[in-house]
Design a protein around this motif. Structure first.
Motif: not given
Length: 326
Positions: A152, A155, A164
């Motif tokens: 994360q 992303a 994502y």
């Protein structure tokens, strides 16, 4: 240039107040060596130390018993792997390490288990160490949570929504490997390593290492630096899926191991390999392919990439054995 330290305080949950700051540091490290330490990572120190104790106990089993748990008895390579079974650098001798692989025990009716996909299925557990399975599964669960959070943050570092990569990591391929490196042999030549120079194959590796050291990382300019053990940290590195996913923006750099600093003792390390689920498509994320240019890598699934890497490294070992017998 050294290996940076990312402090995950305030960034361990989505929307954390320091998430954007840590994501910027992630981007800087990923565009350099692809290596960094993480501290304040949310994994209890007692859990990590317990995992080292389990590693030592597994490797203290009689060799005959360890060989009964060989990865050769597992279609998904779960179990014991002996000294010299892997050659990570084709130009070097077989690696001086032994290890025990395990992972998530997916139910038999899971479609990926039925399909026979790599990493999906049961591990082998020694009956004489009845607590090992539960402890390993708890550690894997903690590593899964940390790995997903790192995905994360990656992303965010790419200016993408924080979630994502979440869908690709719904049923991840994960491997916990507990490794013992014997002392470096006296008089060993320059082709002798505990683990030859290599890049990791998947997405994210989270390494717990003991106090002896021995891990070395190649920097972008070609020099090698020691990943010196630091209390309360893990060493994190990006694997070869990440350059594919970022069109070469983020790096997966070579690293190697020589157990030179333990005073003749064994070195123990515990890498956790985290990959997206088998059928996840590895294609460049938005914003990484310049307009008018073609992607640098051929699209593939995560499973296809991982299978290719397994064939390559274990094929090298078979080739070396054949040549040695000639």
């Amino acid at each position: 240039m050294g290996i940076p330290v990312l402090d995950l305080t305030g960034a361990l949950v989505p929307g954390g107040p320091r998430s954007a700051e840590v994501a910027r540091a992630f981007r800087s490290a990923a565009m350099a060596s692809g290596f960094f330490y993480v501290r304040h990572h949310g994994v209890d120190a007692a859990m990590v130390e317990r995992q080292f104790d389990i590693t030592r106990r597994l490797m203290a089993l009689p060799i005959e018993r360890r060989e009964q748990l060989s990865i050769e008895h597992s279609p998904i390579m779960r179990g014991y792997e002996g000294l010299g079974a892997q050659t990570l650098d084709a130009a070097m001798k077989p690696d001086l390490k032994e290890s025990f692989y395990c992972g998530m025990d997916w139910p038999a009716d899971h479609p990926y288990v039925k399909a026979g996909y790599q990493t999906y299925g049961p591990s082998q557990w020694p009956a004489e160490l009845p607590d090992v399975r539960a402890h390993c599964e708890a550690y894997i669960d903690a590593m899964n949570r940390l790995s997903l959070r790192l995905m994360q943050l990656m992303a965010l570092s790419l200016d993408l929504p924080e979630d994502y990569f979440d869908a690709a990591c719904h049923d991840p391929m994960v491997t916990l490997r507990m490794v013992r490196y014997p002392a470096h042999p006296e008089g060993a030549d320059e082709r002798t390593f505990g683990a030859g120079a290599h890049t990791d194959w998947g997405a994210v590796t989270i390494l717990a290492q003991d106090a002896h050291g021995g891990l070395e990382v190649q920097m972008p300019g070609g020099s090698w630096v020691a990943a010196t053990p630091m209390d309360g940290t893990f060493v994190v590195n990006l694997g070869d899926m990440i350059p594919r996913w970022t069109n070469g923006l983020y790096h997966s750099n070579p690293h190697r191991v020589r157990n030179l600093y333990s005073g003749g003792q064994a070195r123990y390390s515990i890498p956790f390999f985290y990959e997206p689920e088998y059928l996840a498509r590895i294609v460049p994320v938005p914003g990484t392919v310049p307009a008018g240019e073609a992607p640098r890598y051929t699209p593939c699934t995560a499973g296809e990439h991982l299978q290719e890497m397994y064939r390559k490294t274990y094929g090298l070992q078979k080739q070396a054995a054949t040549e040695g017998a000639a």
